[in-house]
Design a protein around this motif. Structure first.
Motif, PDB file in Angstrom:
ATOM      1  N   ILE A  14     -36.702 -27.124  15.083  1.00 24.35           N
ATOM      2  CA  ILE A  14     -35.775 -27.486  13.990  1.00 24.35           C
ATOM      3  C   ILE A  14     -35.911 -28.976  13.665  1.00 24.35           C
ATOM      4  N   LYS A  15     -35.984 -29.790  14.709  1.00 32.02           N
ATOM      5  CA  LYS A  15     -36.065 -31.239  14.484  1.00 32.02           C
ATOM      6  C   LYS A  15     -37.351 -31.628  13.757  1.00 32.02           C
ATOM      7  N   CYS A  17     -39.017 -29.525  11.660  1.00 27.86           N
ATOM      8  CA  CYS A  17     -39.284 -28.580  10.573  1.00 27.86           C
ATOM      9  C   CYS A  17     -39.357 -29.302   9.216  1.00 27.86           C
ATOM     10  N   CYS A  20     -36.846 -27.997   6.520  1.00 26.89           N
ATOM     11  CA  CYS A  20     -35.462 -28.473   6.699  1.00 26.89           C
ATOM     12  C   CYS A  20     -35.349 -29.934   6.303  1.00 26.89           C
ATOM     13  N   LYS A  21     -36.377 -30.710   6.617  1.00 27.85           N
ATOM     14  CA  LYS A  21     -36.305 -32.156   6.426  1.00 27.85           C
ATOM     15  C   LYS A  21     -36.335 -32.574   4.956  1.00 27.85           C
ATOM     16  N   PRO A  28     -31.259 -33.720  12.033  1.00 26.86           N
ATOM     17  CA  PRO A  28     -31.048 -32.278  12.059  1.00 26.86           C
ATOM     18  C   PRO A  28     -29.997 -31.930  13.108  1.00 26.86           C
ATOM     19  N   SER A  51     -24.544 -35.067  10.952  1.00 29.04           N
ATOM     20  CA  SER A  51     -25.929 -35.510  10.765  1.00 29.04           C
ATOM     21  C   SER A  51     -26.141 -36.939  11.279  1.00 29.04           C
ATOM     22  N   GLY A  54     -26.366 -35.673  15.217  1.00 24.45           N
ATOM     23  CA  GLY A  54     -27.159 -34.475  15.546  1.00 24.45           C
ATOM     24  C   GLY A  54     -26.400 -33.414  16.328  1.00 24.45           C
ATOM     25  N   LYS A  86     -29.474 -26.123   8.999  1.00 25.56           N
ATOM     26  CA  LYS A  86     -29.537 -27.086  10.112  1.00 25.56           C
ATOM     27  C   LYS A  86     -29.497 -28.552   9.684  1.00 25.56           C
ATOM     28  N   TYR A  87     -29.577 -28.815   8.398  1.00 33.56           N
ATOM     29  CA  TYR A  87     -29.531 -30.197   7.900  1.00 33.56           C
ATOM     30  C   TYR A  87     -28.397 -30.357   6.911  1.00 33.56           C
ATOM     31  N   GLY A 102     -32.861 -21.548   6.873  1.00 37.55           N
ATOM     32  CA  GLY A 102     -32.136 -21.920   8.092  1.00 37.55           C
ATOM     33  C   GLY A 102     -31.931 -20.721   9.002  1.00 37.55           C
TER      34      GLY A 102
END
Ligand code: URA
Length: 185
Positions: A14-15, A17, A20-21, A28, A51, A54, A86-87, A102
């Motif tokens: 996820i961090k 991805c 997502c970013k 994230p 955010s 985290g 997730k963001y 997500g």
């Protein structure tokens, strides 16, 4: 690998991805809690406070969620809390595309944790898990059995916090949730 390690692997995904970013606001928020949780909570999307550090549900909605958990004798550490998205998407509701994306991460977390109950906090969590043909006003507080799990829809803590009528409904829903938890084998 242990469940904890499996979850850490997903958190790393996820961090890192790219998809997502795209939203570019802060860190994230993969989620946190017990890898062996019987109950999982799904929100909407992290807000600005989440955010920054985290972690999920640390702002006003988080404090309200903590109170709701406390009211039914549940400790935050014994459940797993995350959001379909997730963001932080900025000051707007997440799009359907963001929710579907997500949920790819979220389903992996669900598979690893294998909770008996998934509490759906609001429309985004309902849409992400059950689909879009459900009205929260009709299904809140009613457990839905699907694929060997119980999905328990209720309103998002931010709505409950702001609107007294919704707050009352959520408090009643949590009492029903407590009864369901007590009856788990
Ligand atoms: N609202 C959510 O839905 N998720 C969070 O993590 C915080 C606020």
């Amino acid at each position: 690998m242990s469940k904890k390690e499996d979850l850490e692997k997903i958190a790393e995904e996820i961090k890192n991805c790219e998809e997502c970013k795209r939203s570019k606001f802060g860190l994230p928020v993969p989620g946190e809690g017990s890898p062996n949780a019987k109950i999982m909570f799904l929100g909407e999307a992290p807000g600005i406070n989440e955010s920054k550090i985290g972690k999920p549900f640390v702002g006003k909605s988080g404090k309200f969620l903590n109170k709701l958990l406390e009211s039914i004798g549940i400790k935050r550490e014994e459940v797993f809390i995350t959001s379909p998205v997730k963001y932080y998407p900025g000051k707007r509701a997440p799009t359907n595309e963001e929710i579907s994306h997500g949920m790819v991460h979220t389903w992996k977390q669900i598979e690893i944790i294998n909770p008996k109950i998934i509490v759906l906090l609001g429309n985004v969590a309902i849409k992400g898990t059950l689909g879009k043909n459900y009205k929260i006003s009709e299904i809140h507080g009613k457990p839905i059995k699907k694929d060997g799990r119980i999905y328990f829809p209720t309103f998002h803590p931010s709505a409950a916090r702001r609107f007294p009528k919704i707050r009352k409904l959520v408090e009643e829903d949590f009492k029903k949730l407590k009864k369901i938890i007590n009856n788990l084998s």
